[in-house]
Design an enzyme around this catalytic site. Structure first.
Site, PDB file in Angstrom:
ATOM      1  N   LYS A  12       0.823  -1.218   0.000  1.00 36.67           N
ATOM      2  CA  LYS A  12       0.000   0.000   0.000  1.00 36.67           C
ATOM      3  C   LYS A  12       0.861   1.276   0.000  1.00 36.67           C
ATOM      4  CE  LYS A  12      -3.996  -2.137   2.377  1.00 36.67           C
ATOM      5  NZ  LYS A  12      -4.923  -2.017   3.535  1.00 36.67           N
ATOM      6  N   TYR A  52     -12.324  -2.299  -3.911  1.00 36.34           N
ATOM      7  CA  TYR A  52     -12.767  -2.497  -2.526  1.00 36.34           C
ATOM      8  C   TYR A  52     -14.294  -2.525  -2.396  1.00 36.34           C
ATOM      9  CZ  TYR A  52      -8.405  -2.272   0.263  1.00 36.34           C
ATOM     10  OH  TYR A  52      -7.211  -2.543   0.893  1.00 36.34           O
ATOM     11  N   ASN A 115      -1.868   0.212   6.960  1.00 36.51           N
ATOM     12  CA  ASN A 115      -1.330  -1.063   7.472  1.00 36.51           C
ATOM     13  C   ASN A 115      -0.460  -1.791   6.461  1.00 36.51           C
ATOM     14  OD1 ASN A 115      -3.381  -1.884   5.824  1.00 36.51           O
ATOM     15  ND2 ASN A 115      -4.538  -2.984   7.371  1.00 36.51           N
ATOM     16  N   HIS A 118      -2.044  -5.462   1.628  1.00 35.66           N
ATOM     17  CA  HIS A 118      -3.342  -6.131   1.439  1.00 35.66           C
ATOM     18  C   HIS A 118      -3.068  -7.584   1.069  1.00 35.66           C
ATOM     19  CE1 HIS A 118      -7.323  -7.141  -0.189  1.00 35.66           C
ATOM     20  NE2 HIS A 118      -6.650  -7.732  -1.167  1.00 35.66           N
ATOM     21  N   GLU A 129      -9.391 -11.024  -7.462  1.00 38.26           N
ATOM     22  CA  GLU A 129      -8.474  -9.889  -7.299  1.00 38.26           C
ATOM     23  C   GLU A 129      -7.301  -9.967  -8.272  1.00 38.26           C
ATOM     24  OE1 GLU A 129      -9.559  -9.146  -2.568  1.00 38.26           O
ATOM     25  OE2 GLU A 129      -7.499  -9.651  -3.114  1.00 38.26           O
TER      26      GLU A 129
END
Ligand code: CDP
Ligand code: MG
Length: 136
Positions: A12, A52, A115, A118, A129
């Site tokens: 990310k 998402y 965080n 993913h 995905e």
């Protein structure tokens, strides 16, 4: 019996920004997750919202989509034994505060939203995905 799977990983924006790509890739390889494909991209907010969309009813959805599209990310196809679960374990809990020692989120995550990584949560979602980012 062996069970070779593929899963999708994203580094990310917070981790790309802090130059953690090589460190994270090293951890993946050390844990027998082969990086079959990798590319650095910068999503638009609409693309992030599409990726998402399972979270569209959540209160954090808008911020999540803004954040994922806020800077470059690295998307990767990982392959290995039980790759979906193996990678979820190495990634650690969603909130870095709750992540176990030596997981990627414990080592590098800044907060529940920033965080660092993913990972797909099931084999079906991994396929969806991977198809989203990589058209083989
Ligand atoms: O990423 P993971 O599968 O562990 O968690 P998720 O429940 O699928 O949520 C997707 C992402 O939304 C998380 O990785 C967090 O970055 C973010 N999130 C958030 O910002 N605030 C929450 N309360 C829960 C999740
Ligand atoms: Mg998830």
């Amino acid at each position: 019996m062996s069970n070779i799977e593929q899963t999708l990983s994203i580094i990310k924006p917070d981790a790309v920004e802090r130059n953690l790509i090589d460190e994270i890739k090293f951890i993946l390889k050390k844990n027998n997750l082969n990086i079959k494909d990798s590319k650095k991209i910068h999503l638009t907010k609409d693309e992030a919202a599409d990726f998402y969309k399972v979270h569209q009813s959540k209160p954090f959805y808008n911020d999540l989509c803004s954040y994922l599209s806020s800077g470059p990310i690295v998307v990767m196809v990982l392959e290995g034994e039980n790759a979906v679960l193996t990678y979820r374990k190495i990634m650690g809990a969603t909130d870095p505060k709750n992540a176990k020692d030596n997981t990627i989120r414990k080592l590098y995550g800044l907060s529940i939203d920033k965080n660092s990584v993913h990972g797909s949560d099931s084999k079906d979602n991994a396929k969806k995905e991977i198809d989203f980012f990589f058209k083989y």
